[in-house]
Scaffold this active site. Structure first.
Site, short mmCIF file in Angstrom:
data_model
loop_
_atom_site.label_atom_id
_atom_site.label_comp_id
_atom_site.label_asym_id
_atom_site.label_seq_id
_atom_site.Cartn_x
_atom_site.Cartn_y
_atom_site.Cartn_z
N GLU A 8 0.88 -1.18 0.00
CA GLU A 8 0.00 0.00 0.00
C GLU A 8 0.91 1.22 0.00
O GLU A 8 0.93 2.02 0.93
CB GLU A 8 -0.96 0.01 1.21
CG GLU A 8 -2.11 1.02 0.99
CD GLU A 8 -2.94 1.32 2.23
OE1 GLU A 8 -3.42 0.38 2.87
OE2 GLU A 8 -3.08 2.52 2.53
N HIS A 10 2.18 4.53 -1.91
CA HIS A 10 1.57 5.44 -2.88
C HIS A 10 2.56 6.40 -3.53
O HIS A 10 3.56 6.76 -2.94
CB HIS A 10 0.50 6.27 -2.20
CG HIS A 10 -0.51 5.45 -1.45
ND1 HIS A 10 -1.36 4.58 -2.07
CD2 HIS A 10 -0.78 5.34 -0.12
CE1 HIS A 10 -2.13 4.00 -1.16
NE2 HIS A 10 -1.79 4.43 0.03
N PHE A 23 -3.38 16.06 3.95
CA PHE A 23 -2.96 14.94 4.79
C PHE A 23 -1.47 14.99 5.12
O PHE A 23 -0.94 14.08 5.76
CB PHE A 23 -3.26 13.60 4.09
CG PHE A 23 -4.70 13.47 3.70
CD1 PHE A 23 -5.69 13.46 4.68
CD2 PHE A 23 -5.07 13.34 2.38
CE1 PHE A 23 -7.02 13.32 4.34
CE2 PHE A 23 -6.41 13.20 2.02
CZ PHE A 23 -7.38 13.20 3.01
N HIS A 165 -9.11 0.85 -1.14
CA HIS A 165 -8.38 1.83 -0.31
C HIS A 165 -9.33 2.92 0.18
O HIS A 165 -10.26 3.30 -0.52
CB HIS A 165 -7.24 2.43 -1.15
CG HIS A 165 -6.34 3.32 -0.37
ND1 HIS A 165 -6.59 4.68 -0.20
CD2 HIS A 165 -5.22 3.04 0.31
CE1 HIS A 165 -5.63 5.19 0.54
NE2 HIS A 165 -4.79 4.23 0.88
N ASP A 286 2.30 2.09 3.91
CA ASP A 286 1.40 3.21 3.57
C ASP A 286 2.22 4.49 3.38
O ASP A 286 1.78 5.59 3.71
CB ASP A 286 0.32 3.44 4.64
CG ASP A 286 -0.96 4.09 4.08
OD1 ASP A 286 -0.96 4.44 2.89
OD2 ASP A 286 -1.92 4.25 4.85
C1 GRE Z 1 -3.67 6.51 3.02
O1 GRE Z 1 -3.24 6.47 1.87
O2 GRE Z 1 -3.99 5.48 3.60
C2 GRE Z 1 -3.78 7.83 3.71
C3 GRE Z 1 -4.10 8.95 2.96
C4 GRE Z 1 -4.20 10.16 3.62
C5 GRE Z 1 -3.98 10.25 4.97
C6 GRE Z 1 -3.68 9.13 5.70
C7 GRE Z 1 -3.58 7.91 5.08
O3 GRE Z 1 -4.32 8.83 1.64
O4 GRE Z 1 -3.28 6.80 5.79
ZN ZN Z 2 -2.91 4.26 1.81
#
Ligand code: GRE
Ligand code: ZN
Length: 327
Positions: A8, A10, A23, A165, A286
């Site tokens: 996971e 990104h 975020f 997600h 993450d």
């Molecule tokens: C995630 O990709 O899981 C995520 C976000 C934004 C804030 C926190 C987070 O996309 O864990």
């Molecule tokens: Zn994520």
């Protein structure tokens, strides 16, 4: 532990970068965060080296395509993001694979893009950021509804995992967060949104129609493992509208694959391990919403699992799930 696999993880393209702005923490952190999430060649790999993450499956940030109202624009961005991931994989074949970004406005177009990504680009599955907003912000589609069965037929045929997600609530569903914006996203609301979507899939009969589907969810199961016993216990009394042939827990335990992304806590990990077959639990970080160091320091140190389980959950389970060409 060396040789961990995480999936996971990104990245963003310029057009979706802004979605992550809120975020990233206070404004002073944005410059650094945006560098981290755009990068696929430098600092990301250094962090992987430092934390024993040998291999990462990349995915686009959230909500990205799922909040792009126009189908053609979303498909244009999907292809751009998928081509960027394909390039990163070909530049670093020993470090990366990819999960397709998919616009979900049109189930058949989504199926075609997934097929292209898997068959032509060698992608290992898809990662989609919750419900799709179509044409207007409050016209939202969850994927349990009948029009998505043709999409799931393709996922089933390709036999690749689908990562569901989190994303933020649609405006019309945000009323119960009014005055408490902190409650909406990653601290709580993400899990509410994603757990409801997951439970809708379980209750829709989808898994009776396609018994080989594999759905991944993060954050140690978006609170579902903790609630699973009670769901089945109470459904004996109020099963109205439930369309599965079996109790919900059976579908969840068979079809859902749970990752540690962003939830580095022994107590929650123990609960997930008690509720879910350990073959279906996986390490993830993450990044860059979480630092790889935090994920790996916790995972490497936790004594909730044996060394043998640590190797499985940190590596071999992911090799099996995604049929990776790794030992
Ligand atoms: C995630 O990709 O899981 C995520 C976000 C934004 C804030 C926190 C987070 O996309 O864990
Ligand atoms: Zn994520």
């Amino acid at each position: 532990m060396k040789g961990k696999i995480a999936f996971e993880e990104h990245f963003a393209i310029e057009e979706t970068l802004g979605d992550s702005h809120d975020f990233a923490g206070d404004s002073g952190k944005w410059e650094y965060f945006s560098k981290q999430i755009l990068d696929l060649d430098h600092e990301r790999i250094e962090h992987m080296d430092k934390t024993g993450i040998e291999f990462a499956l990349l995915s686009l940030n959230a909500p990205a395509l799922q909040k792009v109202l126009n189908a053609d624009e979303a498909m244009y961005l999907a292809k751009k993001a998928n081509e960027r991931m394909a390039r990163a994989v070909s530049d670093h074949p020993n470090r990366y694979a990819a999960l397709a970004a998919l616009p979900m406005h049109d189930p058949d177009a989504a199926a075609r893009e997934l097929t292209r990504c898997v068959k032509e680009l060698g992608f290992k599955g898809a990662l989609v950021n919750g419900f799709q907003q179509v044409d207007s912000p409050d016209n939202i589609k969850y994927y349990d509804i009948p029009e998505y069965r043709s999409f799931w037929a393709t996922v089933s045929e390709l036999d690749v995992p689908f990562y569901l997600h989190p994303r933020m609530q649609a405006p019309s569903q945000a009323k119960n967060y009014e005055g408490h914006p902190w409650l909406m996203s990653a601290p709580w609301g993400f899990a509410v949104e994603t757990s409801i979507h997951s439970l809708r899939l379980c209750g829709s009969g989808l898994f009776d129609d396609y018994p080989n589907l594999k759905i991944c969810i993060g954050h140690l199961g978006e609170n579902i493992p903790f609630g699973l016993w009670r769901i089945d216990a109470r459904m004996r009394f109020s099963p109205r509208g439930y369309r599965g042939n079996k109790p919900l827990g059976e579908y969840f335990k068979k079809h859902f694959h749970i990752t540690t992304s962003g939830n580095f806590n022994d107590a929650a990990f123990r609960c997930t391990l008690e509720m879910i077959d350990n073959d279906k639990v996986y390490f993830c970080a993450d990044y860059p919403f979480e630092q790889m160091e935090d994920a790996a320091d916790w995972y490497d140190a936790t004594d909730v699992i044996s060394a043998e389980q640590k190797h499985k959950i940190g590596r071999t389970n992911a090799i099996n799930l995604f049929k990776l060409d790794l030992k």
